[in-house]
Design a protein around this motif. Sequence first.
Motif, short mmCIF file in Angstrom:
data_model
loop_
_atom_site.label_atom_id
_atom_site.label_comp_id
_atom_site.label_asym_id
_atom_site.label_seq_id
_atom_site.Cartn_x
_atom_site.Cartn_y
_atom_site.Cartn_z
N UNK B 34 102.61 53.71 40.43
CA UNK B 34 103.62 54.33 41.28
C UNK B 34 103.94 55.74 40.78
N UNK B 46 110.61 56.68 45.72
CA UNK B 46 109.20 56.33 45.63
C UNK B 46 108.38 57.28 46.49
N UNK B 49 102.33 54.70 45.98
CA UNK B 49 101.97 53.56 45.16
C UNK B 49 100.52 53.20 45.44
N UNK B 94 103.27 48.30 37.21
CA UNK B 94 103.72 46.92 37.17
C UNK B 94 102.46 46.06 37.13
N UNK B 97 99.90 41.30 40.95
CA UNK B 97 100.13 40.06 41.69
C UNK B 97 100.75 38.94 40.86
N UNK B 100 102.86 39.49 37.93
CA UNK B 100 103.93 40.45 38.13
C UNK B 100 105.30 39.79 38.01
N UNK B 101 106.09 40.25 37.07
CA UNK B 101 107.45 39.73 36.92
C UNK B 101 108.42 40.54 37.76
N UNK B 102 107.92 41.65 38.32
CA UNK B 102 108.79 42.54 39.07
C UNK B 102 109.21 43.76 38.29
N UNK B 103 109.06 43.72 36.95
CA UNK B 103 109.52 44.83 36.13
C UNK B 103 108.60 46.02 36.27
N UNK B 104 109.21 47.18 36.40
CA UNK B 104 108.50 48.45 36.40
C UNK B 104 108.59 49.05 35.00
N UNK B 106 108.11 52.57 33.11
CA UNK B 106 108.02 53.99 33.43
C UNK B 106 107.40 54.80 32.29
#
Lengths: 114, 115
Positions: B34, B46, B49, B94, B97, B100-104, B106
């Motif tokens: 992203x 955003x 991505x 991240x 699939x 993926x825990x959802x955490x980004x 950076x």
Amino acid sequence: GENVEQHPSTLSVQEGDSAVIKCTYSDSASNYFPWYKQELGKRPQLIIDIRSNVGEKKDQRIAVTLNKTAKHFSLHITETQPEDSAVYFCAASDGGTSYGKLTFGQGTILTVHP
Amino acid sequence: SQTIHQWPATLVQPVGSPLSLECTVEGTSNPNLYWYRQAAGRGLQLLFYSVGIGQISSEVPQNLSASRPQDRQFILSSKKLLLSDSGFYLCAWSAWESFNTGELFFGEGSRLTVL
């Protein structure tokens, strides 16, 4: 698309007090709600998150609550310390392949006075 | 462990000049990548991505473009910068699939000033 509103934009508290930051979201499909902390000039870092199957989550002095019916979630910081001073962002996404396509709130500048 | 590198850290460019910001991720495969922009005193928006090599989705119309020439490389570009392109650009990744825990996660960010 998703819209996330965050309040307040600035918050000033005395050390030891509690701080509460609130966010509302618009998309009922959203099911993942993280909170990021960003110190001045640095990258945002995840501090806590909650998913839609949970109403509350706590990690030491930090807690997050979620009300899916009202579409709002809040960050609670207890016993604040000067090192808690930073910008806090809430975010929302609908999970699945959209994980990471987070819509962020505008941020809250938290200042904790010693 | 996974790491993300982003460069340059700061950049001052004249209006009309080109731009290239680069981001690489180490220690993971098939990451989602992203580009976010943070204007002064604002939240994170955003921009692009990517879920795979050559696959780019744009979230907002703008003067910028993105490319993913390799699995763990993400590039943000512009042919001619505008004053409004100034800001803090953050690359993020991240997991892919089911991992993926959802955490980004950076990168350190690139601060761009267009004069």
